[in-house]
Structure formats: C-alpha cells, structure tokens
Design a protein around this motif. Structure first.
Motif, PDB file in Angstrom:
ATOM      1  N   ALA A 123       5.466   5.750  -9.643  1.00 13.96           N
ATOM      2  CA  ALA A 123       5.055   5.354  -8.642  1.00 13.96           C
ATOM      3  C   ALA A 123       3.555   5.396  -7.982  1.00 13.96           C
ATOM      4  CB  ALA A 123       5.778   6.301  -7.474  1.00 13.96           C
ATOM      5  N   VAL A 124       2.918   6.483  -8.591  1.00 16.59           N
ATOM      6  CA  VAL A 124       1.465   6.475  -8.025  1.00 16.59           C
ATOM      7  C   VAL A 124       0.869   5.096  -8.864  1.00 16.59           C
ATOM      8  CG1 VAL A 124      -0.650   7.451  -8.670  1.00 16.59           C
ATOM      9  CG2 VAL A 124       1.140   8.752  -7.963  1.00 16.59           C
ATOM     10  N   ALA A 125       1.309   4.810 -10.148  1.00 19.19           N
ATOM     11  CA  ALA A 125       0.757   3.411 -10.884  1.00 19.19           C
ATOM     12  C   ALA A 125       1.033   2.134 -10.057  1.00 19.19           C
ATOM     13  CB  ALA A 125       1.014   3.205 -12.025  1.00 19.19           C
ATOM     14  N   GLY A 126       2.132   2.293  -9.258  1.00 12.19           N
ATOM     15  CA  GLY A 126       2.574   0.871  -8.589  1.00 12.19           C
ATOM     16  C   GLY A 126       1.899   1.189  -7.254  1.00 12.19           C
ATOM     17  N   LEU A 127       1.543   2.173  -6.614  1.00  7.46           N
ATOM     18  CA  LEU A 127       0.514   2.107  -5.401  1.00  7.46           C
ATOM     19  C   LEU A 127      -0.848   1.402  -5.639  1.00  7.46           C
ATOM     20  CD1 LEU A 127       1.358   5.384  -4.093  1.00  7.46           C
ATOM     21  CD2 LEU A 127       1.629   3.283  -2.883  1.00  7.46           C
ATOM     22  N   VAL A 128      -1.272   1.904  -6.888  1.00 10.09           N
ATOM     23  CA  VAL A 128      -2.695   1.476  -7.344  1.00 10.09           C
ATOM     24  C   VAL A 128      -2.593  -0.019  -7.612  1.00 10.09           C
ATOM     25  CG1 VAL A 128      -4.305   1.258  -9.249  1.00 10.09           C
ATOM     26  CG2 VAL A 128      -3.384   3.352  -8.556  1.00 10.09           C
ATOM     27  N   LEU A 129      -1.487  -0.608  -8.209  1.00 14.58           N
ATOM     28  CA  LEU A 129      -1.130  -2.222  -8.431  1.00 14.58           C
ATOM     29  C   LEU A 129      -1.027  -2.821  -7.180  1.00 14.58           C
ATOM     30  CD1 LEU A 129       1.237  -1.923 -11.523  1.00 14.58           C
ATOM     31  CD2 LEU A 129      -1.117  -2.644 -11.444  1.00 14.58           C
ATOM     32  N   LEU A 130      -0.291  -2.214  -6.223  1.00 17.86           N
ATOM     33  CA  LEU A 130      -0.523  -2.831  -4.931  1.00 17.86           C
ATOM     34  C   LEU A 130      -1.739  -3.103  -4.261  1.00 17.86           C
ATOM     35  CD1 LEU A 130       2.289  -3.638  -3.246  1.00 17.86           C
ATOM     36  CD2 LEU A 130       2.232  -1.598  -1.970  1.00 17.86           C
ATOM     37  N   VAL A 131      -2.591  -1.791  -4.277  1.00 15.20           N
ATOM     38  CA  VAL A 131      -3.907  -2.091  -3.794  1.00 15.20           C
ATOM     39  C   VAL A 131      -4.772  -2.974  -4.270  1.00 15.20           C
ATOM     40  CG1 VAL A 131      -5.989  -0.606  -3.286  1.00 15.20           C
ATOM     41  CG2 VAL A 131      -3.665   0.482  -2.899  1.00 15.20           C
TER      42      VAL A 131
END
Length: 293
Positions: free
Chosen positions: A195-203
């Motif tokens: 989930a944290v990695a997903g936030l990084v990719l989203l940003v």
C-alpha cells in the motif's frame, strides 16, 4: 475527474495500509500474548508431523530456494522487467517494497516480545519468531512482480505469486520453522508495504497518465479474494472447534485434533495471502497506468 480518482485511490491505499497494520497488531497480541493463541500455534506445529515424511522433499526445496542470493537475484529481475518497460520509478519502488518489507520483518522479529506462558515448552528458548522472514521474502517478491508485469500477464502472475507465497508460508509450518501466526503476520507486513509503494507510485505519476478499465482484472481479483475469504472462513471454523479442547496439552491431543489444528492453520495462511494479493490486483492498474502520459 482525474484528480478525484487519484484522491480516492490515495484514500483507499491509506485505508488498506492502516487496516493491515491493525490486523498485524491484532494477530501479534492474540497469537503471542494470550494463552489460547499460543496454544493454537503449538497445536498446529505439533500437528505438522502428520504425513511429514511425504512432504519433506517439496518443503525443503521450497525453503532452500529462499536465500539472500536468490532474493537479490529476484529483486534484480523485477527491477529489470520494470526498466525494460521504461518505468524507472516503478523499478525503484518495487525494489524499495522488497527491501522495506524484509528489513522491517527482521526488525519486528527481533524487537517484539514473546512472553513465556508455559505452553510451548519445546521452544521455550527460541524466543519470538513473528513475523516469518522466509514468508516475507516469498510474498514481497510475488507482490513486486505483479506490480512490474505488463497488464496482459498480470492476473496470471498474481495467481502464481499468491500460490508460491502461500506454499512458502505453509512450508515454514510444515518444516517446524515457524508458527502459523508468523506467516500470517508476514503477509500483513508485505501488504502494508504494498500500500505504501502504491502511494509512492501514485505521487510519481504524471498528470497526463491514463489507466484503462480493461486492465482492472476484476474477475481475477474477485476469484482470488473469494478464495482467500473462503479459506479464512474454513480456518476460523476449524480453529473454533479446536479451541474447545484448549485445556488439553498439545502433546496429548488425538490425531484428528492435531490435523484440524494443522490444516486449519494452513488454510488461514493461504487465505491471508489470497486476500492480500486480491487487494493488490484490484488497484494496481491505477498505480501503473498503461499510458504514462
């Protein structure tokens, strides 16, 4: 519309991270700090001797394949796939996911306490073993692979990765290396990092990036999720039946009770991985859009 979709995706990822952290804390508190939790884990470990001579070979092959060298090789391969697709941010993020999940697993294992409640006397000096390092290796590689794979083969990769990680988790139980709660906790650690990695990719997404609903793999995610929930339901029912016998020493339980403890725990391990991978597959098309913009 684009900003609204990004905001909802970010909210969903934050919620998933918090839920999995909360689930991790719950598993740790119940399985490690309560007598019933320690007893169930001990019964599952005691039950792993049923038919052990038949599965020793496959179990050893699965666990021996997970070394530092193999982890580095898998991480390099995953990074290479992302770079071949021209996704530099994806390569870095997938690498950080694997590193973060495995480093935090080791820190948690050595930092968390395990009180001696006089239940698992055979492993009284082993100390805390939650979460499982081998399981975290398998799960983090599986999830990172799903992130970097092209959309056409992503669903297939999710099923293969989930099966591999679940097999690794059950293998640690079958070999007597880890309690079932250790494997479940490892999956939750990896899920939170995903989930944290997903936030990084989203940003790091470009403003003109566009995802396609055709890449959503809703059916595959639903099958994985439903299968995971079914396995977890079977696990809960089996362990609920078993808890009625908690006044009996694990070494004195019948073969049937030991099998229920082992099989129910194995179902819980597999079910947790199924749900974690389903959640990843359900949202990954929004994090790795087909068109970067």
């Amino acid at each position: 519309m684009r900003e609204t979709a990004r905001a909802w995706t970010a909210f969903w990822l934050v919620l998933l991270a918090l839920l999995q952290v909360a689930a991790f804390v719950l598993v740790w508190r119940v399985a490690v700090h309560t007598g019933t939790g320690q007893w169930v884990d001990t019964v599952a470990l005691t039950g792993n001797r049923i038919g052990q001579d038949r599965i020793d070979g496959p179990v050893d092959r699965i666990l021996n394949a997970m070394s530092v060298v193999s982890l580095l090789a898998a991480t390099a391969t995953i990074g290479f796939i992302a770079l071949m697709r021209g996704r530099i941010a994806l390569a870095i993020t997938a690498t950080l996911l694997i590193a973060g999940a495995n480093v935090s697993t080791q820190l948690l294992k050595h930092g968390l306490s395990r009180p001696d409640l006089g239940i698992d006397l055979e492993r009284i000096y082993a100390g805390n073993s939650l979460p499982s390092g081998h399981t975290a290796v398998a799960a983090s590689v599986a999830v990172a692979l799903v992130l970097v794979l092209p959309a056409k083969v992503r669903a297939f990769g999710a099923f293969v990765g989930a099966a591999y990680a679940a097999a690794a988790g059950v293998a640690t139980l079958s070999a007597g290396w880890h309690r079932p709660s250790d494997a479940v906790a490892a999956f939750l650690v990896v899920g939170a990092w995903a989930a944290v990695a997903g936030l990084v990719l989203l940003v790091t997404q470009r403003e003109r990036a566009r995802f396609s609903s055709a890449d959503a793999h809703r059916v595959a995610a639903s099958v994985l999720g439903a299968g995971g929930v079914l396995a977890l339901t079977i696990s809960v029912l089996a362990l609920a039946w078993l808890v009625d016998l908690r006044t009996v020493d694990p070494q004195e339980l019948t073969r049937r009770a030991l099998f229920v403890g082992y099989a129910g725990s194995a179902a819980g391990i597999a079910g947790t991985m199924g749900v974690v991978m389903a959640l990843v597959l359900a949202v990954v098309h929004r994090l790795v859009p087909r068109h970067q913009g």
